[in-house]
Design an enzyme around this catalytic site. Structure first.
Site, mmCIF file in Angstrom:
data_model
loop_
_atom_site.group_PDB
_atom_site.id
_atom_site.type_symbol
_atom_site.label_atom_id
_atom_site.label_comp_id
_atom_site.label_asym_id
_atom_site.label_seq_id
_atom_site.Cartn_x
_atom_site.Cartn_y
_atom_site.Cartn_z
ATOM 1 N N ASP A 89 40.153 33.053 37.372
ATOM 2 C CA ASP A 89 40.024 34.479 37.104
ATOM 3 C C ASP A 89 39.326 34.645 35.750
ATOM 4 O OD1 ASP A 89 40.636 37.323 37.137
ATOM 5 O OD2 ASP A 89 42.235 36.852 35.717
ATOM 6 N N ASP A 91 39.168 38.107 33.555
ATOM 7 C CA ASP A 91 39.795 38.991 32.577
ATOM 8 C C ASP A 91 41.200 38.540 32.215
ATOM 9 O OD1 ASP A 91 37.709 41.010 32.226
ATOM 10 O OD2 ASP A 91 38.113 41.534 34.311
#
Length: 297
Positions: A89, A91
């Site tokens: 991922d 963020d």
């Protein structure tokens, strides 16, 4: 029962012999046979090989023994711990911020957008609906705000080493995000990810339109990306590593051979089999048995 290994990781200088002794005593109390420690990085990371106890039991026992100490514990089978695929991922994982929240700051909407982000990442809101709502609030925002947001975006400590080390040992590295290609493309280029997958913000050449291109990448797409790339590489899911912090990461974390919740939202940390709350992203390398001298930048 197959041989297992428990990896203890702390911020540099934070792992003491006393922590290891406490954990070994807790494992032995449950009938485990332990060896070690095998130091991976002095005063930072160590392996405790063990047998006759399940990984889940060992992790729980270690966390109880460590109590409030800022030390992470990850237990897993010793065989196959070095993974051949990383799906990460972006963020609040590979970068320190939520890029959509920071972008909203340029419209004076950071607090409103950040609250929606927080609830969506903790599984309280539908991801797609929350994304559409937040992006709609940015209609008319000049494209220059994207560049200003990117310039202020910092990489999470250990991110560069994570990607560089896994690449150097033949792993495929993929960045997958419910955020936007404007940012994932730049992060991928900066850190050396082989591929990036994310949503696309629409604009009219001068400003954001407040829309996202279809299809919108969410929880299901992250899992699909993990499975797709593993299949393309001819890898079983047991040979994969996934890392993330939000509710939309849960499916890929559950499916990966090693799924790690990194400084995650409460419901994600509670659901994940492995988590890192204190150390930086190099913890994912130590969990794979890499020693400090093997890490690349």
């Amino acid at each position: 029962m197959t041989p297992q290994v428990l990896t203890l990781v702390a911020p540099p200088g934070g792992l003491a012999a006393a922590h290891i002794a406490q954990v070994r005593e807790a494992l032995r109390a449950l009938g485990a046979e332990t060896d070690g420690p095998v130091w991976l990085a002095p005063d930072e990371a160590a392996d405790l090989p063990f047998e006759k106890l399940a990984a889940e039991q060992a992790t729980a026992a270690a966390r109880r023994a460590l109590a409030a100490a800022p030390v992470d514990a990850i237990a897993q089978p010793a065989e196959g711990r070095r993974k051949r695929l990383l799906v990460a991922d972006m963020d609040s994982t590979i970068v320190t911020t939520e890029t959509l929240d920071e972008l909203a700051a340029h419209a004076g909407l950071k607090e409103r957008v950040a609250e929606i982000t927080r609830r969506a990442m903790n599984g309280e809101l539908d991801f797609r609906a929350a994304l559409v709502e937040r992006v709609a609030m940015l209609a008319g925002l000049p494209l220059s705000a994207l560049e200003r947001t990117w310039k202020a975006t910092a990489m999470t400590p250990g991110a560069r080493e994570l990607v560089a080390t896994m690449r150097a040992h033949g792993a495929r590295c993929v960045l997958v995000s419910g955020g936007f290609t404007y940012f994932t493309s730049r992060v991928a280029r900066k850190l050396g990810f082989h591929e990036h997958v994310a949503n696309t913000l629409l604009d009219d050449g001068r400003a954001l339109t407040g829309q996202v291109a279809e299809p919108i990448l969410g929880r299901e797409a992250k899992l699909a990306t993990l499975k797709r790339v593993a299949a393309e590489q001819g890898l079983p899911l047991s040979a994969t590593l996934a890392v993330g912090d939000g509710a939309n990461d849960l499916d890929m974390l559950a499916a990966a051979g090693l799924g790690v919740a990194f400084r995650a939202k409460p419901m994600v940390a509670a659901a994940a089999r492995a988590r890192v709350d204190h150390a930086d992203l190099r913890a994912l390398l130590f969990a794979q048995g890499y020693r400090a001298e093997e890490l690349r930048r």
